[in-house]
Design a protein around this motif. Structure first.
Motif, PDB file in Angstrom:
ATOM      1  N   TRP A 102      35.374  43.597  63.864  1.00  0.00           N
ATOM      2  CA  TRP A 102      36.826  43.625  64.091  1.00  0.00           C
ATOM      3  C   TRP A 102      37.531  42.369  63.593  1.00  0.00           C
ATOM      4  CZ3 TRP A 102      38.566  48.131  64.211  1.00  0.00           C
ATOM      5  CH2 TRP A 102      37.880  49.155  64.825  1.00  0.00           C
ATOM      6  N   PRO A 103      37.019  41.151  63.882  1.00  0.00           N
ATOM      7  CA  PRO A 103      37.680  39.969  63.322  1.00  0.00           C
ATOM      8  C   PRO A 103      37.653  39.946  61.791  1.00  0.00           C
ATOM      9  CG  PRO A 103      36.233  39.329  65.108  1.00  0.00           C
ATOM     10  CD  PRO A 103      35.979  40.776  64.838  1.00  0.00           C
ATOM     11  N   PHE A 152      42.032  31.565  52.061  1.00  0.00           N
ATOM     12  CA  PHE A 152      40.851  31.434  51.207  1.00  0.00           C
ATOM     13  C   PHE A 152      40.126  30.120  51.440  1.00  0.00           C
ATOM     14  CE2 PHE A 152      43.602  34.488  49.155  1.00  0.00           C
ATOM     15  CZ  PHE A 152      42.718  35.528  48.977  1.00  0.00           C
ATOM     16  N   GLU A 153      40.425  29.456  52.541  1.00  0.00           N
ATOM     17  CA  GLU A 153      39.745  28.203  52.865  1.00  0.00           C
ATOM     18  C   GLU A 153      38.768  28.421  54.023  1.00  0.00           C
ATOM     19  OE1 GLU A 153      42.930  25.455  53.472  1.00  0.00           O
ATOM     20  OE2 GLU A 153      43.531  25.520  51.374  1.00  0.00           O
ATOM     21  N   LEU A 154      39.192  28.300  55.239  1.00  0.00           N
ATOM     22  CA  LEU A 154      38.310  28.429  56.396  1.00  0.00           C
ATOM     23  C   LEU A 154      37.710  29.829  56.554  1.00  0.00           C
ATOM     24  CD1 LEU A 154      37.057  26.891  58.716  1.00  0.00           C
ATOM     25  CD2 LEU A 154      39.031  27.519  60.108  1.00  0.00           C
ATOM     26  N   PRO A 155      38.438  30.914  56.298  1.00  0.00           N
ATOM     27  CA  PRO A 155      37.824  32.238  56.451  1.00  0.00           C
ATOM     28  C   PRO A 155      36.592  32.448  55.564  1.00  0.00           C
ATOM     29  CG  PRO A 155      40.173  32.474  56.466  1.00  0.00           C
ATOM     30  CD  PRO A 155      39.883  31.033  56.100  1.00  0.00           C
ATOM     31  N   ALA A 168      30.768  33.641  55.498  1.00  0.00           N
ATOM     32  CA  ALA A 168      29.405  33.185  55.212  1.00  0.00           C
ATOM     33  C   ALA A 168      28.566  33.145  56.481  1.00  0.00           C
ATOM     34  CB  ALA A 168      29.456  31.805  54.548  1.00  0.00           C
ATOM     35  N   VAL A 169      29.146  32.684  57.569  1.00  0.00           N
ATOM     36  CA  VAL A 169      28.414  32.611  58.835  1.00  0.00           C
ATOM     37  C   VAL A 169      28.117  34.015  59.360  1.00  0.00           C
ATOM     38  CG1 VAL A 169      28.624  31.939  61.260  1.00  0.00           C
ATOM     39  CG2 VAL A 169      29.296  30.348  59.464  1.00  0.00           C
ATOM     40  N   VAL A 170      29.075  34.926  59.238  1.00  0.00           N
ATOM     41  CA  VAL A 170      28.892  36.290  59.721  1.00  0.00           C
ATOM     42  C   VAL A 170      27.780  37.003  58.942  1.00  0.00           C
ATOM     43  CG1 VAL A 170      29.977  38.560  59.864  1.00  0.00           C
ATOM     44  CG2 VAL A 170      31.193  36.553  60.648  1.00  0.00           C
ATOM     45  N   VAL A 171      27.785  36.830  57.646  1.00  0.00           N
ATOM     46  CA  VAL A 171      26.766  37.508  56.819  1.00  0.00           C
ATOM     47  C   VAL A 171      25.419  36.898  57.094  1.00  0.00           C
ATOM     48  CG1 VAL A 171      25.984  37.884  54.451  1.00  0.00           C
ATOM     49  CG2 VAL A 171      28.373  38.202  55.042  1.00  0.00           C
TER      50      VAL A 171
END
Length: 70
Positions: A5-6, A59-62, A67-70
């Motif tokens: 969802w996020p 296009f910076e922090l997201p 990367a962390v989610v994957v």
């Protein structure tokens, strides 16, 4: 599933910003507040620049979030 969802919200927000930016730039050109060629040089009204900066921030922090989610 809880991280889906996020991620979808982030993607949706980015597309919404692109649509909002397109409409706002078109209005600025129609009202004579900006020239079409001025956008390439960063010469845009404050309300357009605000949306442009917000979109750039997407296009910076997201990217780190994805990367962390994957």
């Amino acid at each position: 599933m809880s991280l889906l969802w996020p991620m979808l919200f982030q993607i949706g927000w980015t597309f919404l910003l692109y649509a909002w930016l397109t409409v706002t730039r078109a209005r600025a050109i129609q009202h004579g507040e900006a020239a079409y060629s001025g956008f390439a040089r960063g010469e845009e009204p404050h309300e357009v620049a605000r949306i442009t900066r917000n979109l750039a921030n997407q296009f910076e922090l997201p990217v780190v979030f994805y990367a962390v989610v994957v």
